[in-house]
Design a protein around this motif. Structure first.
Motif, PDB file in Angstrom:
ATOM      1  N   GLY A  79       0.767  -1.228   0.000  1.00  0.00           N
ATOM      2  CA  GLY A  79       0.000   0.000   0.000  1.00  0.00           C
ATOM      3  C   GLY A  79       0.803   1.287   0.000  1.00  0.00           C
ATOM      4  N   THR A 133      -0.323   3.534  -2.438  1.00  0.00           N
ATOM      5  CA  THR A 133      -0.672   2.780  -3.645  1.00  0.00           C
ATOM      6  C   THR A 133      -1.988   2.037  -3.466  1.00  0.00           C
ATOM      7  OG1 THR A 133       0.652   0.894  -2.923  1.00  0.00           O
ATOM      8  CG2 THR A 133       1.734   2.537  -4.346  1.00  0.00           C
ATOM      9  N   ALA A 134      -2.665   2.292  -2.334  1.00  0.00           N
ATOM     10  CA  ALA A 134      -3.979   1.722  -2.045  1.00  0.00           C
ATOM     11  C   ALA A 134      -4.802   2.787  -1.331  1.00  0.00           C
ATOM     12  CB  ALA A 134      -3.825   0.480  -1.177  1.00  0.00           C
TER      13      ALA A 134
END
Length: 172
Positions: A92, A160-161
């Motif tokens: 993430g 990234t999440a």
């Protein structure tokens, strides 16, 4: 070693909150010793050209450690200029750490770091001021391997999440 943030700057353009440094630390602590988590060390050669290489790193006692043979390009670069960055993709979060890498000489610290590496599956043993083991990554150079600790100056991350976010931290 404590990495207290002296400044947190929210870089997100979409209204997400700043990412907490504690989230990055927790991910580093839980994921850094995994074999499938790639770290990339970036140094500068004496002629100013960049050098990047994959390393096996561990976050331990609030610091990032890695090992290298003294004759490798990365170690020769760090002997001339300790400034470096280390990039890693964690769950993430993409994270870049900025700081200076210095050799660790304290035997007590070396013993603790060797024990942490053994817990992660690399059978490191301290021999004087360096580590020995029956095997090493190809980029590690010939043993013995010396331990470096990064003194953090700054870091930045991009989520990234969900929910998202981008943050820059500086350290005191």
């Amino acid at each position: 070693m404590t990495n207290s943030t002296s400044e947190t700057r929210n870089l997100d353009q979409y209204g997400n909150a700043a990412l907490p440094w504690s989230q990055a630390q927790e991910l580093l602590a839980t994921e850094s010793a995994a074999k499938d988590v790639p770290f990339f060390l970036n140094t500068v050669r004496p002629d100013g050209r960049p050098h990047s290489v994959g390393i096996g790193a561990i976050w331990f006692e609030e610091a990032l450690y890695f090992v290298s043979g003294l004759d490798t390009r990365k170690s020769r670069n760090l002997a001339e200029n300790p400034a470096c960055t280390i990039s890693v993709r964690l769950t993430g979060m993409d994270l870049v750490l900025e700081g200076d890498a210095h050799l660790v000489g304290d035997e007590s610290t070396l013993d603790r770091v060797a024990a942490r590496y053994r817990e992660s599956g690399w059978p490191a043993q301290r021999e004087g001021a360096a580590f020995t083991a029956p095997f090493m990554a190809p980029s590690g150079g010939a043993g013995p391997w010396y331990v470096y600790r990064i003194t953090l100056r700054g870091a930045h991350a991009v989520a990234t999440a969900g929910p998202g976010g981008a943050t820059r931290w500086t350290f005191a």
